[in-house]
Write an enzyme that holds these catalytic residues in place. Structure first.
Site, PDB file in Angstrom:
ATOM      1  N   ASP A 109      26.177 -59.226 109.290  1.00 11.36           N
ATOM      2  CA  ASP A 109      26.081 -58.539 110.590  1.00 11.36           C
ATOM      3  C   ASP A 109      26.154 -59.472 111.801  1.00 11.36           C
ATOM      4  OD1 ASP A 109      22.553 -57.863 109.912  1.00 11.36           O
ATOM      5  OD2 ASP A 109      23.479 -59.646 110.796  1.00 11.36           O
ATOM      6  N   HIS A 126      27.628 -64.169 102.118  1.00 13.18           N
ATOM      7  CA  HIS A 126      28.452 -62.990 101.813  1.00 13.18           C
ATOM      8  C   HIS A 126      29.524 -62.771 102.871  1.00 13.18           C
ATOM      9  CE1 HIS A 126      25.102 -61.154  99.074  1.00 13.18           C
ATOM     10  NE2 HIS A 126      25.730 -62.145  98.510  1.00 13.18           N
ATOM     11  N   THR A 211      14.982 -58.574 101.192  1.00 13.42           N
ATOM     12  CA  THR A 211      16.054 -58.361 100.218  1.00 13.42           C
ATOM     13  C   THR A 211      15.501 -57.721  98.944  1.00 13.42           C
ATOM     14  OG1 THR A 211      17.858 -59.379  98.959  1.00 13.42           O
ATOM     15  CG2 THR A 211      15.871 -60.719  99.292  1.00 13.42           C
ATOM     16  N   GLU A 238       8.465 -53.471 100.813  1.00 11.43           N
ATOM     17  CA  GLU A 238       8.311 -52.887  99.478  1.00 11.43           C
ATOM     18  C   GLU A 238       8.239 -53.967  98.405  1.00 11.43           C
ATOM     19  OE1 GLU A 238      11.118 -48.934 100.378  1.00 11.43           O
ATOM     20  OE2 GLU A 238      11.671 -50.392  98.818  1.00 11.43           O
TER      21      GLU A 238
HETATM   22  N1  APR Z   1      11.145 -55.780 106.955  1.00  3.13           N
HETATM   23  C1  APR Z   1      11.187 -56.379 105.715  1.00  3.13           C
HETATM   24  N2  APR Z   1      11.859 -55.848 104.650  1.00  3.13           N
HETATM   25  C2  APR Z   1      12.493 -54.677 104.839  1.00  3.13           C
HETATM   26  C3  APR Z   1      12.483 -53.982 106.090  1.00  3.13           C
HETATM   27  C4  APR Z   1      11.767 -54.594 107.167  1.00  3.13           C
HETATM   28  N3  APR Z   1      11.698 -54.018 108.374  1.00  3.13           N
HETATM   29  N4  APR Z   1      13.194 -52.820 105.942  1.00  3.13           N
HETATM   30  C5  APR Z   1      13.652 -52.806 104.660  1.00  3.13           C
HETATM   31  N5  APR Z   1      13.235 -53.909 104.004  1.00  3.13           N
HETATM   32  C6  APR Z   1      13.564 -54.311 102.630  1.00  3.13           C
HETATM   33  C7  APR Z   1      13.671 -53.181 101.611  1.00  3.13           C
HETATM   34  O1  APR Z   1      12.415 -52.861 101.048  1.00  3.13           O
HETATM   35  C8  APR Z   1      14.619 -53.790 100.579  1.00  3.13           C
HETATM   36  O2  APR Z   1      13.909 -54.500  99.588  1.00  3.13           O
HETATM   37  O3  APR Z   1      14.834 -54.897 102.664  1.00  3.13           O
HETATM   38  C9  APR Z   1      15.456 -54.773 101.385  1.00  3.13           C
HETATM   39  C10 APR Z   1      16.913 -54.363 101.595  1.00  3.13           C
HETATM   40  O4  APR Z   1      17.530 -54.333 100.333  1.00  3.13           O
HETATM   41  P1  APR Z   1      19.080 -53.927 100.184  1.00  3.13           P
HETATM   42  O5  APR Z   1      19.357 -52.723 100.954  1.00  3.13           O
HETATM   43  O6  APR Z   1      19.352 -53.906  98.727  1.00  3.13           O
HETATM   44  O7  APR Z   1      19.849 -55.132 100.893  1.00  3.13           O
HETATM   45  P2  APR Z   1      20.055 -56.636 100.387  1.00  3.13           P
HETATM   46  O8  APR Z   1      19.004 -57.042  99.436  1.00  3.13           O
HETATM   47  O9  APR Z   1      20.263 -57.475 101.571  1.00  3.13           O
HETATM   48  O10 APR Z   1      21.459 -56.494  99.597  1.00  3.13           O
HETATM   49  C11 APR Z   1      22.024 -57.664  99.102  1.00  3.13           C
HETATM   50  O11 APR Z   1      23.910 -56.552  98.197  1.00  3.13           O
HETATM   51  O12 APR Z   1      25.270 -54.824  98.514  1.00  3.13           O
HETATM   52  C12 APR Z   1      25.221 -56.154  98.554  1.00  3.13           C
HETATM   53  O13 APR Z   1      26.501 -57.631  99.864  1.00  3.13           O
HETATM   54  C13 APR Z   1      25.507 -56.668  99.955  1.00  3.13           C
HETATM   55  O14 APR Z   1      24.399 -58.484 101.123  1.00  3.13           O
HETATM   56  C14 APR Z   1      24.192 -57.306 100.377  1.00  3.13           C
HETATM   57  C15 APR Z   1      23.511 -57.583  99.066  1.00  3.13           C
END
Ligand code: APR
Length: 269
Positions: A109, A126, A211, A238
């Site tokens: 982003d 990524h 993540t 979470e």
């Molecule tokens: N503060 C902290 N954590 C948060 C918040 C917040 N405000 N809001 C959401 N989260 C957490 C969620 O609980 C979740 O564990 O962020 C995490 C987001 O997870 P995903 O949606 O799976 O994203 P990410 O882990 O970054 O995905 C990794 O997967 O799809 C591919 O390339 C894509 O870079 C991405 C990669």
């Protein structure tokens, strides 16, 4: 928080990089959807198409303009967002630890960069949604997506006139988004694989933020660092697999990154 601050201080007394590993959760408070949350790109996307169908080289070879339309829609969402207090705190921490700070992000982003995180210590593993590169790989070089290319509404199509902009400025072939797709592998020139592996192997501290631990290089980073005796912290709203590792190390904090990071950095920096 006190126990995590104490563990981080102890870790920072040892030599080695201090790595912050971020995911979509650090940008959630900026209004950028996560991937697997209730409103996540992959969750919502499932009604129309499976992520594997769209975020792949195979999909790009079969339906390049649908894939471009999807990324230009997401690029619009990212550009409309602003960095939050979590991004800003990491810029402050970088400034306080210039010789050993490393920011490894899964996010495409661009919000870390827009917050002021210096390129020299920012590793976008990524890719970057504001960049494109030659789909024929005439060179690994990346180019900014031309400013003339607008955001595409969700489900919209890329207009003919705009398609002409999405070409490799060197060989004229079609360009592709500079993002890592599900059927592609990490490497060094594009995704910093060797650099972040080297940093992790000598790390003193890894702070994981937002993540769900679903991709492989972050696991590699955490595993290498843990093997080196690094302290592991997890900040997430979470529970997640990295939280289990952190719970056996320097601790996990279940609260929004935009609230936790400013306090953690202020107390450490
Ligand atoms: N503060 C902290 N954590 C948060 C918040 C917040 N405000 N809001 C959401 N989260 C957490 C969620 O609980 C979740 O564990 O962020 C995490 C987001 O997870 P995903 O949606 O799976 O994203 P990410 O882990 O970054 O995905 C990794 O997967 O799809 C591919 O390339 C894509 O870079 C991405 C990669």
């Amino acid at each position: 928080m006190d126990a995590v601050v104490a563990a981080c201080r102890e870790a920072l007394a040892r030599p080695g990089p201090a790595i912050v590993l971020t995911g979509a959760g650090v940008s959630a408070e900026s209004g950028v959807p996560t991937f697997r949350g209730a409103e996540g790109y992959w969750t919502i996307g499932a009604q129309e198409y499976h992520p594997e169908e769209l975020a792949t080289l195979v999909a790009f070879s079969q339906m390049p303009w649908e894939v471009w339309a999807w990324y230009l829609y997401r690029r619009g969402v990212c550009r409309a967002a602003a960095p939050n207090a979590g991004h800003a705190a990491l810029v402050r921490w970088d400034a306080a630890l210039p010789d050993r700070f490393a920011l490894v992000t899964q996010n495409v982003d661009g919000l870390h960069r827009r917050a002021g995180s210096p390129d020299a210590r920012l590793h976008e593993i990524h890719g970057d949604i504001d960049l494109m590169r030659c789909a024929r790989d005439c060179t690994p070089a990346r180019d900014p997506i031309p400013t003339a290319v607008p955001a595409i509404p969700r489900g919209g199509a890329v207009p003919e006139a705009i398609r002409a902009e999405l070409r490799c400025p060197r060989c004229g072939a079609m360009a592709r988004p500079h993002v890592l797709w599900f059927d592609e592998s990490y490497d060094e020139p594009r995704y910093h694989l060797d650099t972040v592996s080297r940093l992790a192997a000598g790390a003193a501290l890894v702070v994981i933020v937002g993540t769900s631990a679903q991709t492989s290089l972050p696991w590699h980073v955490v595993a290498l660092a843990a093997r080196n005796g690094a302290a592991i912290v997890d900040i997430n709203v979470e529970p997640n697999p990295f939280g289990d590792i952190a719970a056996r190390s320097a601790g996990a904090i279940r609260a929004p990154a935009g609230e936790v990071l400013p306090e953690l950095v202020d107390r450490l920096a």
